[in-house]
Write a protein that holds these residues in place. Structure first.
Motif, PDB file in Angstrom:
ATOM      1  N   TYR A   1       3.465 -14.931 -42.092  1.00 42.82           N
ATOM      2  CA  TYR A   1       4.382 -15.177 -43.056  1.00 42.82           C
ATOM      3  C   TYR A   1       5.039 -16.603 -43.119  1.00 42.82           C
ATOM      4  O   TYR A   1       5.158 -17.265 -44.355  1.00 42.82           O
TER       5      TYR A   1
ATOM      6  N   THR B   1      11.121 -16.660 -48.464  1.00 42.98           N
ATOM      7  CA  THR B   1      10.308 -16.277 -49.688  1.00 42.98           C
ATOM      8  C   THR B   1       8.871 -16.726 -49.659  1.00 42.98           C
ATOM      9  O   THR B   1       8.422 -17.970 -49.440  1.00 42.98           O
ATOM     10  N   ALA B   2       8.020 -16.077 -49.725  1.00 46.28           N
ATOM     11  CA  ALA B   2       6.480 -16.419 -49.705  1.00 46.28           C
ATOM     12  C   ALA B   2       5.636 -15.640 -50.829  1.00 46.28           C
ATOM     13  O   ALA B   2       5.958 -14.612 -50.977  1.00 46.28           O
ATOM     14  N   THR B   3       4.728 -16.469 -51.472  1.00 45.85           N
ATOM     15  CA  THR B   3       3.733 -15.919 -52.161  1.00 45.85           C
ATOM     16  C   THR B   3       2.453 -15.815 -51.779  1.00 45.85           C
ATOM     17  O   THR B   3       1.822 -16.674 -50.902  1.00 45.85           O
ATOM     18  N   PHE B   4       1.829 -14.605 -51.900  1.00 49.91           N
ATOM     19  CA  PHE B   4       0.562 -14.262 -51.400  1.00 49.91           C
ATOM     20  C   PHE B   4      -0.331 -13.972 -52.579  1.00 49.91           C
ATOM     21  O   PHE B   4       0.107 -13.155 -53.648  1.00 49.91           O
ATOM     22  N   GLN B   5      -1.478 -14.642 -52.916  1.00 49.19           N
ATOM     23  CA  GLN B   5      -2.661 -14.076 -53.359  1.00 49.19           C
ATOM     24  C   GLN B   5      -3.035 -12.646 -53.017  1.00 49.19           C
ATOM     25  O   GLN B   5      -3.054 -12.365 -51.763  1.00 49.19           O
ATOM     26  N   TYR B   6      -3.548 -11.798 -53.899  1.00 50.62           N
ATOM     27  CA  TYR B   6      -4.096 -10.333 -53.254  1.00 50.62           C
ATOM     28  C   TYR B   6      -4.976 -10.671 -52.246  1.00 50.62           C
ATOM     29  O   TYR B   6      -4.770 -10.018 -51.128  1.00 50.62           O
ATOM     30  N   ASP B   7      -6.288 -11.276 -52.333  1.00 54.64           N
ATOM     31  CA  ASP B   7      -7.063 -11.485 -51.105  1.00 54.64           C
ATOM     32  C   ASP B   7      -6.693 -11.948 -49.919  1.00 54.64           C
ATOM     33  O   ASP B   7      -6.759 -11.299 -49.073  1.00 54.64           O
TER      34      ASP B   7
ATOM     35  N   PHE C   1      -3.134 -11.642 -49.282  1.00 54.72           N
ATOM     36  CA  PHE C   1      -2.478 -10.520 -48.602  1.00 54.72           C
ATOM     37  C   PHE C   1      -3.315  -9.537 -47.787  1.00 54.72           C
ATOM     38  O   PHE C   1      -2.944  -9.040 -46.755  1.00 54.72           O
ATOM     39  N   ILE C   2      -4.323  -9.127 -48.631  1.00 57.01           N
ATOM     40  CA  ILE C   2      -5.202  -8.148 -47.833  1.00 57.01           C
ATOM     41  C   ILE C   2      -5.635  -8.609 -46.280  1.00 57.01           C
ATOM     42  O   ILE C   2      -5.744  -7.951 -45.499  1.00 57.01           O
ATOM     43  N   GLN C   3      -6.272 -10.070 -46.344  1.00 61.83           N
ATOM     44  CA  GLN C   3      -6.711 -10.546 -45.125  1.00 61.83           C
ATOM     45  C   GLN C   3      -5.635 -10.668 -43.978  1.00 61.83           C
ATOM     46  O   GLN C   3      -6.023 -10.176 -42.892  1.00 61.83           O
ATOM     47  N   VAL C   4      -4.417 -10.855 -44.475  1.00 62.50           N
ATOM     48  CA  VAL C   4      -3.381 -10.880 -43.490  1.00 62.50           C
ATOM     49  C   VAL C   4      -3.101  -9.576 -42.934  1.00 62.50           C
ATOM     50  O   VAL C   4      -2.853  -9.242 -41.799  1.00 62.50           O
ATOM     51  N   THR C   5      -2.949  -8.579 -44.038  1.00 59.57           N
ATOM     52  CA  THR C   5      -2.261  -7.331 -43.400  1.00 59.57           C
ATOM     53  C   THR C   5      -3.481  -6.594 -42.786  1.00 59.57           C
ATOM     54  O   THR C   5      -3.060  -5.639 -41.915  1.00 59.57           O
ATOM     55  N   MET C   6      -4.604  -6.589 -43.101  1.00 58.09           N
ATOM     56  CA  MET C   6      -5.948  -5.862 -42.731  1.00 58.09           C
ATOM     57  C   MET C   6      -6.207  -6.327 -41.148  1.00 58.09           C
ATOM     58  O   MET C   6      -6.957  -5.521 -40.463  1.00 58.09           O
TER      59      MET C   6
END
Lengths: 179, 179
Positions: B154, B164-170, B172-177
């Motif tokens: 983060y 405050t941080a902005t994530f692109q969808y892909d 976000f998935i890379q970080v969280t998965m």
């Protein structure tokens, strides 16, 4: 639903309700360990290894819209449908019934579910859920549960539907630590 | 390091290197299952249950800056230090040596590590990692590993350090998965 005029034959009770009510307490809710018992008894995993407790925790979290950390019967029915569809997807790739699929088959499966992910994201997912290059049924399901829950949460914050979402730190931790 | 002029007594070899090299291959890297063996043999968990494979996967991911999904000796040493500090924190709350701590003690521990989280986030974390209201050592460590990895990721995206941080969808998935 009864059939008026035809003697009102009692409706066949929903068999799912039998599995559910056998473990649900007075409040009609089940916790992660009760869900594990319930899914094991129901035989939904078929010849595959029953779901581990961690997978069951994630399943509850995925559908836990009221944040009670437990699951009611309607959520259980929804889970049942989605688990069945994931099991069928898994079985369609596990042609030799080894209980595992290959890494690239996980990628096909994810794409077939409608996710549009980069090769990097696919690679991270594949590595995260594989053991010696293969993915077991329980890891496959855990992967599907998390991918769906995270995508649902992301969409709620991507208000313009442009694939960009902003998270406050605390919100980010809430979303990621619950999945 | 030799001591010139004093006969060059051989340096005491780093005992950690013994545990590491016993499982590392030619490439000097260890995978999640090798890390599990390594940590079990080293006895770092003391009287607590050894780490499960899932926890070891997350430990590798937490420090995997080069995205190889494996761990070199320097990363292993860094992990060792952080695991020891978490074990000491856990042990300080587990006064009766039951191998578990209470939910609110997990919250104190997280606060003592410098995290500033809302009651809602604390509640999610507590529910996620507790079984019958108590948190075992392996779940505590898994929680610490994830919280640290997610916060690191983060921070890298919170470029203005404003929470405050902005994530692109892909992304976000890379970080969280991976965590």
């Amino acid at each position: 639903m009864a059939f008026p005029g035809y003697g009102g034959a009692p409706p066949a009770q929903d068999p799912l309700y039998g599995y559910f009510s056998a473990v649900a307490g007075q409040d009609g809710q089940i916790s992660a360990d009760e869900l594990q018992q319930c899914l094991t008894h129901s035989g939904i995993a078929g010849s595959y290894k029953p779901f581990n407790l961690e997978a069951c925790r994630l399943m509850i979290s995925m559908l836990d819209r009221d944040m009670t950390n437990s699951m009611g019967f309607n959520e259980f029915k929804e889970l049942w449908q989605v688990l069945n569809s994931w099991k069928n997807t898994f079985a369609s790739y596990d042609r030799d019934r080894s209980g595992t699929v290959e890494g690239h088959e996980l990628q096909y499966a994810i794409t077939s579910m409608g996710y549009n992910l980069s090769p990097q994201a696919m690679n991270i997912i594949m590595k995260r859920y594989s053991t010696n290059g293969r993915i077991g049924f329980d890891d496959f399901i855990t992967c599907c549960v998390r991918l769906r829950a995270l995508t649902d949460q992301y969409r709620r914050r991507d208000t313009t539907q442009t694939g960009t979402a902003t998270f406050q730190y605390d919100d980010f931790i809430q979303v990621t630590m619950s999945t």
